[in-house]
Scaffold this active site. Structure first.
Site, PDB file in Angstrom:
ATOM      1  N   LYS A  17      26.172 -48.348  75.019  1.00 48.86           N
ATOM      2  CA  LYS A  17      26.752 -48.386  76.359  1.00 48.86           C
ATOM      3  C   LYS A  17      28.130 -49.065  76.368  1.00 48.86           C
ATOM      4  O   LYS A  17      28.502 -49.727  75.390  1.00 48.86           O
ATOM      5  CB  LYS A  17      25.768 -49.090  77.302  1.00 48.86           C
ATOM      6  CG  LYS A  17      24.429 -48.343  77.441  1.00 48.86           C
ATOM      7  CD  LYS A  17      23.536 -49.000  78.494  1.00 48.86           C
ATOM      8  CE  LYS A  17      22.214 -48.265  78.637  1.00 48.86           C
ATOM      9  NZ  LYS A  17      21.403 -48.806  79.751  1.00 48.86           N
ATOM     10  N   TYR A  57      21.338 -39.770  84.706  1.00 50.15           N
ATOM     11  CA  TYR A  57      20.352 -40.710  85.261  1.00 50.15           C
ATOM     12  C   TYR A  57      19.723 -40.199  86.559  1.00 50.15           C
ATOM     13  O   TYR A  57      19.190 -40.992  87.338  1.00 50.15           O
ATOM     14  CB  TYR A  57      20.991 -42.084  85.478  1.00 50.15           C
ATOM     15  CG  TYR A  57      21.141 -42.900  84.207  1.00 50.15           C
ATOM     16  CD1 TYR A  57      20.032 -43.429  83.547  1.00 50.15           C
ATOM     17  CD2 TYR A  57      22.389 -43.145  83.653  1.00 50.15           C
ATOM     18  CE1 TYR A  57      20.157 -44.184  82.385  1.00 50.15           C
ATOM     19  CE2 TYR A  57      22.529 -43.908  82.493  1.00 50.15           C
ATOM     20  CZ  TYR A  57      21.401 -44.421  81.867  1.00 50.15           C
ATOM     21  OH  TYR A  57      21.527 -45.170  80.721  1.00 50.15           O
ATOM     22  N   ASN A 120      23.129 -53.440  79.254  1.00 47.23           N
ATOM     23  CA  ASN A 120      22.140 -53.852  78.254  1.00 47.23           C
ATOM     24  C   ASN A 120      22.295 -53.147  76.904  1.00 47.23           C
ATOM     25  O   ASN A 120      21.329 -52.903  76.202  1.00 47.23           O
ATOM     26  CB  ASN A 120      20.719 -53.723  78.819  1.00 47.23           C
ATOM     27  CG  ASN A 120      20.369 -52.311  79.219  1.00 47.23           C
ATOM     28  OD1 ASN A 120      21.195 -51.411  79.068  1.00 47.23           O
ATOM     29  ND2 ASN A 120      19.159 -52.106  79.712  1.00 47.23           N
ATOM     30  N   HIS A 123      20.854 -47.391  75.300  1.00 41.55           N
ATOM     31  CA  HIS A 123      19.834 -46.558  75.941  1.00 41.55           C
ATOM     32  C   HIS A 123      18.882 -46.060  74.866  1.00 41.55           C
ATOM     33  O   HIS A 123      19.306 -45.799  73.735  1.00 41.55           O
ATOM     34  CB  HIS A 123      20.495 -45.349  76.618  1.00 41.55           C
ATOM     35  CG  HIS A 123      19.511 -44.305  77.051  1.00 41.55           C
ATOM     36  ND1 HIS A 123      18.813 -44.408  78.225  1.00 41.55           N
ATOM     37  CD2 HIS A 123      19.071 -43.163  76.448  1.00 41.55           C
ATOM     38  CE1 HIS A 123      17.993 -43.365  78.340  1.00 41.55           C
ATOM     39  NE2 HIS A 123      18.135 -42.598  77.274  1.00 41.55           N
ATOM     40  N   GLU A 134      17.563 -35.129  76.998  1.00 38.22           N
ATOM     41  CA  GLU A 134      18.782 -35.943  76.893  1.00 38.22           C
ATOM     42  C   GLU A 134      19.640 -35.486  75.716  1.00 38.22           C
ATOM     43  O   GLU A 134      20.881 -35.462  75.817  1.00 38.22           O
ATOM     44  CB  GLU A 134      18.397 -37.420  76.742  1.00 38.22           C
ATOM     45  CG  GLU A 134      17.764 -37.980  78.010  1.00 38.22           C
ATOM     46  CD  GLU A 134      17.116 -39.346  77.848  1.00 38.22           C
ATOM     47  OE1 GLU A 134      16.572 -39.850  78.851  1.00 38.22           O
ATOM     48  OE2 GLU A 134      17.147 -39.920  76.733  1.00 38.22           O
TER      49      GLU A 134
END
Ligand code: UDP
Ligand code: MG
Length: 145
Positions: A17, A57, A120, A123, A134
């Site tokens: 990320k 998302y 965070n 993913h 995905e």
């Protein structure tokens, strides 16, 4: 069993990320992923638009953090990758740790690198079905090895 069926349990999809990229942690995180036995089947470095982050998302559309999440995920470049290993989905979720880094176990990627519950670091897909969905959001068949 034909390879195409057997492979379905063996891949997961990941993104490093924007916070991980910004902090120059692409190298250390990829090293941990490789050390844990994951093979890289596909990889690209790109920046999502807000709309693309929203599509990725979509399942979280009704959650209170959706707006913040899509803004954050489009705030800078990411690394997207397909990873291969036996039990890829659950082994990778163990390697990355809990969504909230303050609850993640010692030695997990999120414990070591995540900044917050939103930022965070990584993913990881939550099921074989989502790993496949995905992966094909980011990569064509020609881009998978
Ligand atoms: N997220 C957030 N606030 C929350 C929960 C999640 O910002 O309270 C973000 C976080 O970046 C997380 C992503 O939304 O990784 C997707 O949430 P999910 O519950 O699927 O967590 P994950 O599967 O990534 O552990
Ligand atoms: Mg999830």
């Amino acid at each position: 069993m034909p390879k195409i069926l057997k492979m379905s349990g063996n891949i997961t999809f990941t993104m490093l990320k924007p916070d991980a990229v910004e902090a120059n942690n692409i190298g250390p995180i990829l090293a941990m992923i490789n050390k844990a036995g994951f093979k890289i089947k596909a990889m690209k470095y790109l920046r999502l638009s807000r709309e693309q982050a929203g599509m990725f998302y979509e399942v979280h559309k009704e959650r209170p953090f959706y707006g913040e999440l899509t803004q954050y995920m489009s705030s800078g470049p990411i690394v997207a990758a397909i990873l291969e290993k036996n039990n890829a989905v659950s082994d990778f979720r163990k390697l990355i740790g809990a969504t909230d880094p303050s609850k993640a176990e010692e030695g997990t990627i999120r414990k070591m690198f995540a900044k917050s519950i939103a930022a965070n670091a990584v993913h990881g897909s939550d099921s074989d079905e989502n790993a496949s969905i995905e992966s094909s959001f980011f990569f064509s068949k020609l881009e998978q090895f």
